[in-house]
Motif scaffolding. Structure first.
Motif, PDB file in Angstrom:
ATOM      1  N   UNK A 125       6.803 -51.718   8.299  1.00  0.00           N
ATOM      2  CA  UNK A 125       6.437 -50.865   7.070  1.00  0.00           C
ATOM      3  C   UNK A 125       7.633 -50.553   6.450  1.00  0.00           C
ATOM      4  N   UNK A 126       7.671 -51.164   5.167  1.00  0.00           N
ATOM      5  CA  UNK A 126       8.774 -50.749   4.156  1.00  0.00           C
ATOM      6  C   UNK A 126       8.580 -49.472   3.467  1.00  0.00           C
ATOM      7  N   UNK A 127       7.248 -49.185   2.988  1.00  0.00           N
ATOM      8  CA  UNK A 127       6.958 -48.172   2.610  1.00  0.00           C
ATOM      9  C   UNK A 127       5.742 -47.838   3.025  1.00  0.00           C
ATOM     10  N   UNK A 128       5.339 -46.616   3.144  1.00  0.00           N
ATOM     11  CA  UNK A 128       4.257 -45.984   3.718  1.00  0.00           C
ATOM     12  C   UNK A 128       3.772 -44.646   3.345  1.00  0.00           C
ATOM     13  N   UNK A 129       2.859 -44.351   2.674  1.00  0.00           N
ATOM     14  CA  UNK A 129       2.299 -43.124   1.931  1.00  0.00           C
ATOM     15  C   UNK A 129       0.832 -43.063   2.426  1.00  0.00           C
ATOM     16  N   UNK A 130       0.606 -42.004   3.118  1.00  0.00           N
ATOM     17  CA  UNK A 130      -0.922 -41.770   3.262  1.00  0.00           C
ATOM     18  C   UNK A 130      -1.157 -40.283   3.076  1.00  0.00           C
ATOM     19  N   UNK A 136     -13.877 -29.874  -3.387  1.00  0.00           N
ATOM     20  CA  UNK A 136     -14.279 -28.553  -2.958  1.00  0.00           C
ATOM     21  C   UNK A 136     -14.719 -27.878  -4.234  1.00  0.00           C
ATOM     22  N   UNK A 137     -16.193 -27.600  -4.024  1.00  0.00           N
ATOM     23  CA  UNK A 137     -16.668 -27.044  -5.146  1.00  0.00           C
ATOM     24  C   UNK A 137     -16.428 -27.871  -6.513  1.00  0.00           C
ATOM     25  N   UNK A 138     -15.857 -27.387  -7.472  1.00  0.00           N
ATOM     26  CA  UNK A 138     -15.350 -28.229  -8.893  1.00  0.00           C
ATOM     27  C   UNK A 138     -14.091 -28.473  -8.903  1.00  0.00           C
ATOM     28  N   UNK A 139     -13.151 -28.267  -7.662  1.00  0.00           N
ATOM     29  CA  UNK A 139     -12.016 -28.601  -7.446  1.00  0.00           C
ATOM     30  C   UNK A 139     -11.562 -29.872  -6.799  1.00  0.00           C
ATOM     31  N   UNK A 140     -10.542 -30.647  -6.960  1.00  0.00           N
ATOM     32  CA  UNK A 140     -10.266 -31.669  -5.857  1.00  0.00           C
ATOM     33  C   UNK A 140      -8.837 -31.544  -5.552  1.00  0.00           C
ATOM     34  N   UNK A 141      -8.644 -31.608  -4.130  1.00  0.00           N
ATOM     35  CA  UNK A 141      -7.389 -30.999  -3.383  1.00  0.00           C
ATOM     36  C   UNK A 141      -6.990 -32.044  -2.800  1.00  0.00           C
ATOM     37  N   UNK A 142      -5.440 -32.524  -2.797  1.00  0.00           N
ATOM     38  CA  UNK A 142      -4.685 -33.410  -2.479  1.00  0.00           C
ATOM     39  C   UNK A 142      -3.777 -33.001  -1.531  1.00  0.00           C
ATOM     40  N   UNK A 143      -3.603 -33.653  -0.020  1.00  0.00           N
ATOM     41  CA  UNK A 143      -2.871 -33.299   0.829  1.00  0.00           C
ATOM     42  C   UNK A 143      -1.852 -34.306   1.256  1.00  0.00           C
ATOM     43  N   UNK A 144      -0.346 -34.473   1.066  1.00  0.00           N
ATOM     44  CA  UNK A 144       0.338 -35.501   1.681  1.00  0.00           C
ATOM     45  C   UNK A 144       0.505 -35.331   2.989  1.00  0.00           C
ATOM     46  N   UNK A 145       0.301 -36.593   3.796  1.00  0.00           N
ATOM     47  CA  UNK A 145       0.426 -36.566   5.176  1.00  0.00           C
ATOM     48  C   UNK A 145       1.908 -36.218   5.488  1.00  0.00           C
ATOM     49  N   UNK A 146       2.103 -35.161   6.497  1.00  0.00           N
ATOM     50  CA  UNK A 146       3.498 -34.788   6.836  1.00  0.00           C
ATOM     51  C   UNK A 146       4.131 -35.672   7.893  1.00  0.00           C
ATOM     52  N   UNK A 147       3.548 -36.522   8.352  1.00  0.00           N
ATOM     53  CA  UNK A 147       4.052 -37.500   9.622  1.00  0.00           C
ATOM     54  C   UNK A 147       4.103 -38.856   9.441  1.00  0.00           C
ATOM     55  N   UNK A 148       3.937 -39.314   8.077  1.00  0.00           N
ATOM     56  CA  UNK A 148       3.830 -40.806   8.123  1.00  0.00           C
ATOM     57  C   UNK A 148       4.158 -41.057   6.493  1.00  0.00           C
ATOM     58  N   UNK A 149       5.412 -40.579   6.062  1.00  0.00           N
ATOM     59  CA  UNK A 149       5.937 -40.869   4.827  1.00  0.00           C
ATOM     60  C   UNK A 149       7.110 -41.670   5.087  1.00  0.00           C
ATOM     61  N   UNK A 150       7.126 -42.955   4.706  1.00  0.00           N
ATOM     62  CA  UNK A 150       8.334 -43.729   4.751  1.00  0.00           C
ATOM     63  C   UNK A 150       8.637 -44.422   3.400  1.00  0.00           C
ATOM     64  N   UNK A 151      10.041 -44.317   3.006  1.00  0.00           N
ATOM     65  CA  UNK A 151      10.330 -44.844   1.718  1.00  0.00           C
ATOM     66  C   UNK A 151      11.520 -45.663   2.155  1.00  0.00           C
ATOM     67  N   UNK A 152      11.572 -47.111   1.931  1.00  0.00           N
ATOM     68  CA  UNK A 152      12.838 -47.761   2.096  1.00  0.00           C
ATOM     69  C   UNK A 152      13.362 -47.927   3.580  1.00  0.00           C
TER      70      UNK A 152
END
Length: 397
Positions: A125-130, A136-152
């Motif tokens: 993996x050179x880059x990995x973003x999960x 939730x009701x009328x809202x949209x929620x986004x959570x970035x994975x805390x254990x699998x972020x790789x850049x370069x």
């Protein structure tokens, strides 16, 4: 005993499509599509299993100088699960290249799990973003994975105090997301009091992102510090900036220190200042503009000196051996549709070899005078015809 249930009819279909001749597409419909080697489109459906599989593949295409090799899209739905996979083996142009791009998603119970990745030729993996999108009701929620972020190739720490909430009605919430790696930091913040999105950079190395598109050589490098603010009003998007890039280099050519400052004067009016300075380059651009009126623009460019060799790697597909110094001043008033353009540019000790001519052209101590009045009805061809300089050139084999 009740009546026996009638058996449920099992509906099935299979669809396969292969495009053989592409002359109509490449020559008439999309002339910028210079190369096109299509693949296959297929679909399978089984009603009793409530299952649909779709597959699309393209072997190769080239559009406006950008080539794509082995494009594949696969999607499968079964019961309450919809999974998709989008992959491209290679995207490449003259100066950039992206390999083994993949986006995988799984939608189930109002949750969309996403995985974006780039792999090198060894499968690493050179880059990995999960991340995870949730409704939730009328809202949209986004959570970035805390254990699998790789850049370069480097693993980055993720500190997300609260999830991103996307409100279609235009509301906002307090959000703070921080990612860091070995002194590099990116801080993303929003708050409930406004609709601004603030992004802070501290010792961020541009190679962290440029590694994704490098083609045998480093595309861009430098250290980015400062803050970028995106303003989301009702109609137009505003941008504020206080950014510095130390020792900016593009394709291994040193440009200098880059500074960008954008301030808001009122609701739609902004003032921008750009500086590029080094021992070889010294230029400044100022602009005052109105987002609500594209013709309300005042722009000035002051070039004390700019080594043309700085942009030589960018132009190398069309121009070889570019050297010389550019200087001068240009002012633009009234926007691009009704411009008042004035100024002059001076070329000193300039040499270049257009690939199409196979000859070296020389220009020294020549001035180009620019003067265009908004009283004319301008078109792009008219603009070009009016900026032909009285330059004498020396042609040598």
């Amino acid at each position: 005993a009740g009546l026996p249930k009638e058996p449920t009819e099992d509906t099935r279909f299979t669809f396969d499509f292969n495009l053989k001749r592409t002359d109509l597409i490449t020559e008439i419909l999309v002339p910028q599509l210079s190369e096109f080697d299509p693949g296959r489109f297929s679909a399978r459906f089984k009603s009793q299993e409530n299952k649909l599989d779709v597959n699309l593949s393209l072997h190769h295409l080239t559009y406006s100088g950008v080539s794509v090799d082995s494009f594949k899209l696969m999607s499968s739905s079964e019961q309450n699960l919809l999974s998709s996979s989008f992959t491209i083996d290679r995207i490449h142009s003259a100066n950039t290249e992206v390999n083994n791009l993949a986006l995988k998603t799984a939608l189930e119970n109002n949750e969309l799990a996403t995985k974006l990745s780039l792999k090198d030729s060894t499968g690493r993996y050179q880059y990995l973003i999960k991340g995870l999108f949730q409704s939730i009701d009328s809202l949209y929620q986004f959570t970035l994975s805390t254990d699998s972020l790789s850049l370069a190739y480097e693993k980055w720490a993720v500190d997300q105090s609260s999830t991103f909430l996307i409100d279609p009605s235009g509301g906002n919430d307090n959000v703070n997301l921080k990612i860091s790696n070995k002194g590099q930091k990116i801080d993303i913040e929003t708050n409930a009091s406004d609709t601004n999105l603030e992004i802070g950079f501290n010792q961020f190395q541009l190679t962290t992102l440029s590694e994704a598109v490098r083609n045998n050589e480093e595309l861009i490098s430098g250290e980015l510090n400062g803050q970028l603010t995106l303003i989301f009003p009702d109609s137009t998007l505003g941008v504020l900036a206080d950014l510095n890039i130390n020792q900016l280099s593009v394709l291994k050519k040193k440009w200098g220190d880059f500074k960008l400052n954008i301030e808001q004067q009122n609701q739609t009016n902004y003032a921008a200042l750009l500086r590029l300075i080094s021992s070889r380059n010294d230029l400044e651009a100022k602009a005052v503009y109105d987002l609500a009126n594209i013709n309300d623009l005042q722009l000035t460019l002051d070039v004390q000196k700019f080594q043309l060799a700085t942009v030589a790697p960018i132009l190398r597909e069309n121009i070889k051996d570019l050297t010389g110094v550019l200087s001068g001043q240009i002012s633009l008033d009234g926007g691009f549709s009704t411009p008042d353009l004035n100024g002059s540019l001076k070329f000193s000790e300039t040499k270049f070899n257009p690939v199409a001519l196979y000859n070296t052209l020389s220009v020294d101590q020549e001035d180009i005078t620019l003067k265009i009045q908004s009283s004319y009805s301008m078109s792009s061809s008219y603009l070009i015809s009016k900026i032909i300089p009285p330059i004498s050139t020396e042609i040598s084999n």
